[in-house]
Design an enzyme around this catalytic site. Sequence first.
Site, mmCIF file in Angstrom:
data_model
loop_
_atom_site.group_PDB
_atom_site.id
_atom_site.type_symbol
_atom_site.label_atom_id
_atom_site.label_comp_id
_atom_site.label_asym_id
_atom_site.label_seq_id
_atom_site.Cartn_x
_atom_site.Cartn_y
_atom_site.Cartn_z
ATOM 1 N N ASP A 49 0.879 -1.163 0.000
ATOM 2 C CA ASP A 49 0.000 0.000 0.000
ATOM 3 C C ASP A 49 0.921 1.220 0.000
ATOM 4 O OD1 ASP A 49 -1.627 2.163 0.547
ATOM 5 O OD2 ASP A 49 -2.530 1.318 2.346
ATOM 6 N N TYR A 140 -6.511 15.534 -9.753
ATOM 7 C CA TYR A 140 -5.454 14.898 -10.550
ATOM 8 C C TYR A 140 -4.382 15.915 -10.928
ATOM 9 C CZ TYR A 140 -3.502 11.496 -13.850
ATOM 10 O OH TYR A 140 -2.678 10.600 -14.506
ATOM 11 N N LYS A 144 -0.497 15.466 -9.753
ATOM 12 C CA LYS A 144 0.573 15.231 -10.725
ATOM 13 C C LYS A 144 1.508 16.432 -10.855
ATOM 14 C CE LYS A 144 -0.360 10.992 -11.768
ATOM 15 N NZ LYS A 144 0.583 9.921 -11.374
ATOM 16 N N PRO A 178 -6.979 0.362 -18.926
ATOM 17 C CA PRO A 178 -8.141 0.492 -18.038
ATOM 18 C C PRO A 178 -8.294 1.867 -17.387
ATOM 19 C CG PRO A 178 -6.478 -0.966 -17.076
ATOM 20 C CD PRO A 178 -6.077 -0.724 -18.490
#
Length: 241
Positions: A49, A140, A144, A178
């Site tokens: 994790d 996001y 990033k 995916p």
Amino acid sequence: MGRLRDKVILITGGAGAVGSAVAEAVVRNGGIAIDTDLDGRDGIDHVLDVTSETDWQRVIAAVGQSAGRLDGLVNAAGIAELGTIEDTDYAAFRRTMAINVDGTFLGCKYAFSLMKRAGGAIVNISSVSGLIGGHNLAAYNASKGAVRLLSKSVALHGARLNPPVRCNSVHPTFLEGPMTDALIDPSPNPAETKAKMTRDIPLRRFGKPSEVADMCVYLLSDESAFVTGAEFAIDGGLTAK
């Protein structure tokens, strides 16, 4: 001989499209890939994790015991969630930051204990969303962008060591797989959404995980011995516009 001959490379997100492609490329180029992922499926060497400090300590200790060194780290674990600043709930924001930023921070931090013995290279997988903004990518973008500048700080620290530890970031656009499918499928017309996204890329296609992996091989290899603190866009020309 192999560009990564006998180099020990730890990879996070090993069950994902990018992580698995990196592992395959490492082995193909003569290296030893140590795959980690939260999903302990077949082929994963260590369940990890990336948001857990104790998990990182355990895995790094195990690598030190089994291999005695660590030549490279690829932080490829990550998630993406759509949402503007108004409709992204705080729990989703924190989850994205924890996996994408905290996981990268912890990986870099604890890898140094092994890597500074003989030098090495860290590759952090960021995104074009770490270079340019999107109205519906609040969490996001934040995560990033943080990975991009964290990588530079790590690089400057690593450059002060002898031998040095290098660190660079890689910034892909949409990739086949995916993660991109999960962003497209909820739209009212997924085929139309994918076509529009493709048109926005000058080379008129999505990237491939294998293309990201090839860049990682270069950055992990001795060919890039004078490359650190840099960012590499794999985006079909998207950020050139």
